[in-house]
Structure formats: structure tokens, C-alpha cells
Design an enzyme around this catalytic site. Structure first.
Site, PDB file in Angstrom:
ATOM      1  N   TRP A  36      -6.580 -13.207  12.355  1.00 48.89           N
ATOM      2  CA  TRP A  36      -6.616 -12.112  12.553  1.00 48.89           C
ATOM      3  C   TRP A  36      -7.679 -11.192  12.222  1.00 48.89           C
ATOM      4  CZ3 TRP A  36      -9.454  -9.064   8.571  1.00 48.89           C
ATOM      5  CH2 TRP A  36      -9.942  -9.498   7.457  1.00 48.89           C
ATOM      6  N   ASP A  80      -2.578  -0.002  12.728  1.00 50.44           N
ATOM      7  CA  ASP A  80      -3.110   0.571  11.628  1.00 50.44           C
ATOM      8  C   ASP A  80      -4.754   0.761  12.378  1.00 50.44           C
ATOM      9  OD1 ASP A  80      -4.410  -1.659  11.297  1.00 50.44           O
ATOM     10  OD2 ASP A  80      -5.184  -0.775   9.722  1.00 50.44           O
ATOM     11  N   ARG A 123       0.951  -0.766  -0.151  1.00 48.62           N
ATOM     12  CA  ARG A 123      -0.102   0.121   0.292  1.00 48.62           C
ATOM     13  C   ARG A 123       0.725   1.332  -0.356  1.00 48.62           C
ATOM     14  NH1 ARG A 123      -3.191  -4.033   2.210  1.00 48.62           N
ATOM     15  NH2 ARG A 123      -5.286  -4.419   1.127  1.00 48.62           N
ATOM     16  N   HIS A 181      -6.659 -10.250  -3.491  1.00 47.80           N
ATOM     17  CA  HIS A 181      -4.733  -9.112  -3.513  1.00 47.80           C
ATOM     18  C   HIS A 181      -4.440  -9.546  -4.644  1.00 47.80           C
ATOM     19  CE1 HIS A 181      -6.897  -7.467   0.568  1.00 47.80           C
ATOM     20  NE2 HIS A 181      -6.977  -8.680   0.836  1.00 47.80           N
ATOM     21  N   TRP A 232      -0.566  -2.689   8.499  1.00 42.80           N
ATOM     22  CA  TRP A 232      -1.244  -2.244   7.471  1.00 42.80           C
ATOM     23  C   TRP A 232      -1.012  -0.754   7.317  1.00 42.80           C
ATOM     24  CZ3 TRP A 232      -2.143  -6.561   4.486  1.00 42.80           C
ATOM     25  CH2 TRP A 232      -1.785  -7.990   5.601  1.00 42.80           C
ATOM     26  N   THR A 233      -0.284   0.090   5.829  1.00 43.14           N
ATOM     27  CA  THR A 233      -0.539   0.917   5.483  1.00 43.14           C
ATOM     28  C   THR A 233      -1.135   1.940   4.795  1.00 43.14           C
ATOM     29  OG1 THR A 233       0.822   0.028   3.868  1.00 43.14           O
ATOM     30  CG2 THR A 233       2.338   0.289   6.121  1.00 43.14           C
ATOM     31  N   GLU A 234      -2.076   1.030   4.584  1.00 40.81           N
ATOM     32  CA  GLU A 234      -2.905   2.609   3.816  1.00 40.81           C
ATOM     33  C   GLU A 234      -3.116   3.640   4.528  1.00 40.81           C
ATOM     34  OE1 GLU A 234      -3.691  -0.630   4.818  1.00 40.81           O
ATOM     35  OE2 GLU A 234      -5.425  -2.099   3.858  1.00 40.81           O
ATOM     36  N   TYR A 278      -3.736  -5.077  15.348  1.00 38.38           N
ATOM     37  CA  TYR A 278      -3.102  -4.266  14.449  1.00 38.38           C
ATOM     38  C   TYR A 278      -2.403  -2.873  14.228  1.00 38.38           C
ATOM     39  CZ  TYR A 278      -4.514  -7.796  10.140  1.00 38.38           C
ATOM     40  OH  TYR A 278      -4.991  -9.239   9.918  1.00 38.38           O
ATOM     41  N   ASP A 281      -0.098  -6.790  -2.868  1.00 37.40           N
ATOM     42  CA  ASP A 281      -0.834  -6.851  -2.511  1.00 37.40           C
ATOM     43  C   ASP A 281      -1.845  -6.056  -4.055  1.00 37.40           C
ATOM     44  OD1 ASP A 281      -3.500  -6.484  -1.985  1.00 37.40           O
ATOM     45  OD2 ASP A 281      -2.488  -6.965   0.677  1.00 37.40           O
ATOM     46  N   ASP A 325      -5.942 -14.542   2.462  1.00 30.17           N
ATOM     47  CA  ASP A 325      -7.866 -13.723   3.128  1.00 30.17           C
ATOM     48  C   ASP A 325      -8.087 -12.945   1.862  1.00 30.17           C
ATOM     49  OD1 ASP A 325      -4.997 -11.654   2.297  1.00 30.17           O
ATOM     50  OD2 ASP A 325      -6.059 -10.467   3.239  1.00 30.17           O
ATOM     51  N   GLU A 326      -9.336 -13.429   2.817  1.00 31.51           N
ATOM     52  CA  GLU A 326     -10.094 -12.316   2.223  1.00 31.51           C
ATOM     53  C   GLU A 326     -10.956 -12.332   0.826  1.00 31.51           C
ATOM     54  OE1 GLU A 326      -9.783  -7.745   4.156  1.00 31.51           O
ATOM     55  OE2 GLU A 326      -8.583  -8.177   2.622  1.00 31.51           O
TER      56      GLU A 326
HETATM   57  C1  ACM Z   1      -5.718  -9.370   6.761  1.00 30.55           C
HETATM   58  O1  ACM Z   1      -5.987  -8.333   7.526  1.00 30.55           O
HETATM   59  N1  ACM Z   1      -6.675  -9.494   5.405  1.00 30.55           N
HETATM   60  C2  ACM Z   1      -5.169 -10.298   7.025  1.00 30.55           C
END
Ligand code: ACM
Length: 641
Positions: free
Chosen positions: A519, A546, A287, A386, A594-596, A544, A316, A450-451
Site C-alpha cells: 500500500w 479516499d 472510522r 491501530h 478508507w473512510t476518515e 486509495y 481500527d 500496518d503503521e
Molecule cells: C494503511 O493505509 N495504513 C494500510
């Protein structure tokens, strides 16, 4: 952006009947020329809902891709110098809850096609009374005057009046002992450029000698320090020796920096061993890109607080950052975000294209640096979801018959997953893994997992055909098919699979030797352990970094996992929910960066510290030895990025 001649003010306001509210934007023309025939783009994590539903007063919604949004002014609008254009944007996916939830960047595309940056700042909350700045950390209080972070598992120390001038190796110290002193001394010098060097390789008047010994009965990471006329440092291995030296450097640093609070021990003993084998810190470099100097500094900080796993999130949707010689487009097309690039600006990008990746030489240097400080680098490429950047770089991996916007990830990326039904996917990944195993000695390769959105691949004829042929059901059945093949490919290369908790979905993979990170919520970790996976606890609700640290609107950060005050990261006991028979499956804990939202170094430091130190102590120190107020007294001396 000091010389920007266009300014975008942004505010969020509630709307009757819509809890997600709306944005109010005002573009101000500060230039000395009229502005007409332009388009405005901005990036924000608070996204507008789909085009068909868009309700924008005084603007035409043009397009969105994840966080990228673009609008046109009403037909014929011309802003004279000093004039402004006001418009609103709704419906939104969620309300803006914090100052970082608005536009992160903006630019104009002018009538002649040029792109020009627009100055923008954190979003304002309309109509709310100003709130006091939250106090995130209490003053702190030490019951024993020693600067040690993490706090040792056992210690009886008596404070001395004097601080030794320097610590030096006693006669008989080996070359390896002296090299370790040099390494920790150099670490100290990098972290504290004006600090007083704790070690001298020759005897120093007013200093103290360190007598080293290796004791097989101590674990590889364990050490014992005995203070007296000399200091004895017994250790079980190179890591234990390094940790003992780091503890000594911390004791000296605290005693010198805050002599009213901290002292150097005159007598007594520290007997120390980590609580968990996995004491991790993750960094998302997709990110936002962090140059190698930042990465090595973070590893230095980890070494200072005895974290031992650097989980490097290298890909990502927004970018693929690892040079792969077999596929150069991954780090050309796959990193460049810009107005005219296949990857559009996101998360703070403006008119100028931005890129950044790690060459294989840089990776080797980072891995070697980490290894010198007993830090294992676990690389992650996040697949099959991702993967927008990878698919943009390698378009042959797309099923050409699949409708282009048939599913979207939770971050709003359309069709962002590698397709398990395309054989070339495995060919490419095989070559990627071949290069990764040459670069990363870790036995684990993290493959994300993930996701993946619920209806992923369902509009891909190739995926449908595979499902029919193999009797596979649904998205997660396909995901499990994919993951099992990846697991086998890693095994062929002598590596084991690590991933996020969703790897277990749809049938999962063989749990033997597999490590998953819980997570989404703590309970997931217990369930994974029950299924036989090794587990590292990274729940967003505690680890987390962030996440916002207070509910105040002015506090920056994300909030989907709630509010994570430093005290919670510190006091949270990840093992708490594990029944006795599953506790051994919990390998440790990890902070995730996480760097968004991390548009600059100040945001990084504000959000990461002191919570990274809190997770480090939670990873090392037994629950009964944790003390929040002591941590609060020691943590302000932590180095930052
Ligand atoms: C995650 O936070 N999607 C691993």
C-alpha cells in the site's frame, strides 16, 4: 444539525515562516441567551502539535486525542446573542490542502456539563482567488457501442437494431441456470430500481433465449457468449455463468439507457476471462460505520463489475465493529464515541455518542450474500497497531507500568498497540479467531500489521523483559515475534495470514502461503514478492479511493499519497514494475475505501465512483484492451451507494 444555535466558521491561512499555516476559527452565538463558561471541541485530521508547543491566539488549548481537539475561551468571555469569538490555532502538523482538511464536527460543553452540537462546514481557504471546479472525467467516446464494464478480454460483436424485450432460459436450462438468472435479475433490480428487468424465466415475445452449457475447458470464472437467433452462454463454473449473465444485463441496460450510444449485439462473440484472480475492494467500517444495507449494496456493486474479494476492515483505533461473544465490551465500550465515553468523538462526531457494530447474525448474512455473487469476504482485524478501541474495551491488555503517552501513531493515537509481551493478548486473540473462523469461510484472515510507530513498546517493562529473554531487537523485532505467533495461531485454525506490507518488517513471518498488500508505494510490492510473499497491489498513489482527484482546494479527500485522478486509477499498470520471474507472485489488485473523510453519502459517491469501476477494469481487462475514453463513456452508468 438544522436547528444548531451555534456556528463555527473555520478557515486555513498561510503563516510567514511556517508552511503548515494556521486555522482561524470563529464561534458565533446564534441563540437568544448569553454563552459563557463553555469549552469548544472539534475534530480534524489537520492536527495541532503537542500541547507544550501550542500557539493559540485568544484561546486556551486544553487537550487533544488523535483528531479530537478541545479549547476554552479566554477567562470570563461571555458571548451575547449574535456575538462571536475568534481565535487561531497553530502549530499544525501539516497545511490544509483541501476543503476536507478543516474541522469535521464541533460541539460545546456548557457550564452545566451539557454537550451541544455546533454547526460546521468544510474549511475555507483564506486569501486565495476562487478556482474553477475541476473536470474529473472527459466526455468519453466509444469505438464499439457496447455497455460492458469491465471490458472483455476478447470480443467481436456486431450491433443490432433491436433490443430484446427480455432474455429467457432456453429449453433444457437447469434449475441452477434459472436460479442464477433470478439472482442476477434481482441484483439488477436492487441496483437499478427503475430499470427494465433484463431476464424473464418464461419465454417472452420479442425476447431471446439463452442456451446454457458448462465447458470444463473454460476456467471457473470464464465465459463465452455467442449472439445469434439465440444467445449461447458457455461457462466454466458458477462464477463464469454469473459473469456472463451480468455482461448480458449490462449490455441490455446500456442499450436501453443510452440508445444513441449503446446497442445490443445481433451477432458475434465475447470470450472472457479475468486478468487477475484477486479483484478486491476494501471498506473501512471503523472510522465511519456502514449499516448492513450499505455493505450489501457495495457488494452488489462489486458483483456488477465483477470484483470478487471484499476486504472488510472491521477494527481500527476508532472502533471495533465485529461482535465477539467472548468479549462483549469490544462492541459496547469499543464502539461508542462520545464526549463522555472512553473513546472521544473523532472524524465528524459531535455531542451525540455514536456507535454501530455487526452482530454475528448480520455478518453471516453478509457473507452468504457475498458468496451468492462469487465474492469472498476477507475479514480484517487490525493488530497490533491501530488497536485503541480494543485496548479501551479490554484494559487488562495494557502493561500498567508503561508510561501512558510513550509513543503515538501517525494518526496521533497514544499507546495504541497490543503488547506482544502480555500472554493474555494471545488468549484474547485466540478466542477472537475461534469466532472469526466460524463466521468467515475465507482461508485468509487479514490481521493488519500496518503503521506500528517506530518506538512502540520501548517504554513497556514487560516488552523489555521479553526482548531480553528472547534476544529480540527493537519495535519491529517484537512485531515480527508477535506476527509469527499470530501466524501459528491462524495455522492451528486452518487459516493463512494476510496483512499490510509492514508485516514483513523486523524479520516478517513465513512467506509460504502469506499474502501481503503493498500500500505504501508500488516498489514495496516487488520487494515483498522478492521475499517470497504473495502480493496484492493496493498502492495509495493509484488505488486509495479516499485520495483527492484533483489538486484544487475545493476537491475533497486526503492527499498524503498525492492526487489520484480517475484516469490514473484506470491507466495505472500495477504489474509494470514486476520483473518477469516475480509476476506470478502478484495475485491481483484492490481498491481501498478508507473512510476518515467520508462524512456522508455524497462524499462517498464522489470519491469512490467512477474510480472503483476503474480498478475493476484494471483488475479484469488485459492492458492492451483498456481504453480510457471508452471507460469514461461507460462509467457514468455505474450504480452508486
Ligand atoms: C494503511 O493505509 N495504513 C494500510
Amino acid at each position: 444539525m438544522a436547528d444548531a444555535v451555534y456556528r463555527l466558521e473555520n478557515a486555513w491561512e498561510p503563516v510567514d515562516g511556517d508552511p503548515c499555516g494556521r486555522f482561524v476559527f470563529t464561534l458565533v452565538n446564534l441563540s437568544d441567551a448569553p454563552l459563557g463558561g463553555f469549552k469548544l471541541a472539534y475534530t480534524t485530521l489537520t492536527r495541532i502539535k503537542d500541547a507544550e508547543e501550542a500557539r493559540c491566539d485568544n484561546a486556551v488549548f486544553l487537550r487533544r486525542n488523535a483528531n479530537f481537539h478541545q479549547f476554552a475561551p479566554p477567562q470570563g468571555l461571555v458571548l451575547q446573542p449574535g456575538e462571536s469569538w475568534r481565535f487561531t490555532v497553530a502549530p499544525l502538523w501539516r497545511p490544509a490542502k483541501h476543503r476536507t482538511d478543516g474541522a469535521k464536527s464541533a460541539y460545546l460543553t456548557l457550564a452545566d456539563g451539557r454537550h451541544v452540537d455546533v454547526s460546521v462546514d468544510d474549511v475555507l481557504l483564506s486569501g486565495r482567488a476562487p478556482e474553477p471546479a475541476p473536470v474529473l472525467m472527459p466526455k468519453g467516446e466509444v469505438t464499439e457501442p457496447f455497455h460492458l464494464l469491465p471490458w472483455p478480454s476478447a470480443a467481436t460483436l456486431v450491433a443490432g437494431d433491436a433490443v430484446p424485450v427480455a432474455l429467457y432460459p432456453a429449453d433444457g436450462a437447469s434449475l441452477a441456470d434459472r436460479q442464477a438468472m433470478q439472482a442476477v435479475g434481482a441484483l439488477y433490480r436492487r441496483l437499478f430500481e427503475i430499470g427494465h428487468q433484463p431476464f424473464s424465466l418464461t419465454p417472452a415475445h420479442g425476447g431471446k433465449a439463452i442456451r446454457f452449457s458448462e465447458e470444463a475447458s473454460l476456467g471457473a470464472e470464464a465465459f463465452r457468449l455467442t449472439f445469434g437467433a439465440e444467445i449461447e452462454l458457455a461457462h466454466g463454473g458458477a462464477a463464469g455463468r454469473q459473469y456472463g449473465l451480468t455482461a448480458l444485463a449490462q449490455l441490455l441496460h446500456g442499450a436501453r439507457k443510452e440508445p444513441g450510444t449503446f446497442a445490443f449485439p445481433a451477432t458475434g462473440t465475447i470470450e472472457d476471462v479475468p486478468r487477475y484472480g484477486w479483484r478486491g475492494c476494501h471498506l473501512d467500517v471503523s472510522r465511519q460505520f456502514y449499516p448492513t444495507g450499505d455493505v450489501t449494496r457495495l457488494i452488489d456493486i462489486m458483483a456488477w463489475i465483477r470484483l470478487n474479494v471484499f476486504h472488510w476492515h472491521l477494527s481500527d483505533d476508532e472502533a471495533w465493529r465485529l461482535e465477539i461473544k467472548a468479549y462483549p465490551t469490544l462492541t459496547t465500550t469499543g464502539v461508542l464515541r462520545g464526549p463522555d465515553e472512553p473513546l472521544l468523538p473523532q472524524l465528524g462526531n459531535g455531542a451525540e455518542p455514536v456507535g454501530g457494530f455487526y452482530s454475528q447474525d448480520e455478518v453471516r448474512a453478509i457473507v452468504a450474500h457475498a458468496s451468492r455473487f462469487s465474492v469472498e469476504v476477507v475479514p480484517e482485524i487490525d493488530i497490533p497497531g491501530h488497536s485503541t478501541a480494543m485496548l479501551v474495551a479490554l484494559p487488562d491488555l495494557v502493561d500498567g507500568q508503561e508510561a501512558p503517552d510513550s509513543y503515538r501513531s501517525v494518526q496521533g493515537f497514544p499507546n495504541n498497540a497490543l503488547n506482544p509481551a502480555i500472554e493474555e493478548t494471545y488468549t484474547v486473540l485466540g478466542k477472537v479467531f475461534d469466532e472469526m473462523v466460524e463466521l468467515f469461510p475465507s482461508k485468509l484472515i487479514h490481521i493488519g500489521g500496518d503503521e506500528v510507530a517506530a518506538n512502540t513498546w520501548m517504554a513497556s517493562p514487560l516488552a523489555r523483559a521479553l526482548m531480553q529473554k528472547e534476544g529480540i531487537e527493537g519495535t519491529f523485532g517484537l512485531q515480527s515475534y508477535f506476527m509469527k505467533r499470530i501466524q501459528a495461531m491462524l495455522a492451528e485454525r486452518g487459516r493463512r495470514l494476510a496483512g499490510w506490507d509492514e508485516v514483513s518488517h523486523g524479520g516478517g513471518v513465513d512467506p509460504e502461503g502469506t499474502l501481503l498488500m503493498a500500500w505504501q508505494k508500488p516498489e514495496v510490492g516487488v520487494e515483498l514478492a522478492r521475499q517470497g510473499y504473495d502480493v496484492v497491489m493496493t498502492p495509495g498513489q493509484a488505488y486509495y479511493l479516499d485520495m483527492v482527484q484533483d489538486e484544487a482546494f475545493q476537491e475533497p479527500g486526503a492527499s498524503w499519497a498525492g492526487t489520484v485522478p480517475p484516469k490514473h486509477s484506470y491507466t495505472y499498470e500495477a504489474v509494470g514494475a514486476f520483473p518477469e520471474d516475480l509476476k506470478a507472485r502478484m495475485r491481483g489488485v484492490q481498491a481501498c475505501i478508507w473512510t476518515e473523510h467520508f462524512l456522508n453519502r455524497d462524499y462517498f459517491n464522489h470519491l469512490v465512483f467512477p474510480r472503483l469501476g476503474a480498478v475493476a477494469e484494471a483488475a479484469w481487462t488485459p492492458a492492451a484492451r483498456k481504453d480510457w475514453l471508452r471507460f469514461a463513456a461507460i462509467a457514468p452508468l455505474l450504480p452508486q451507494l
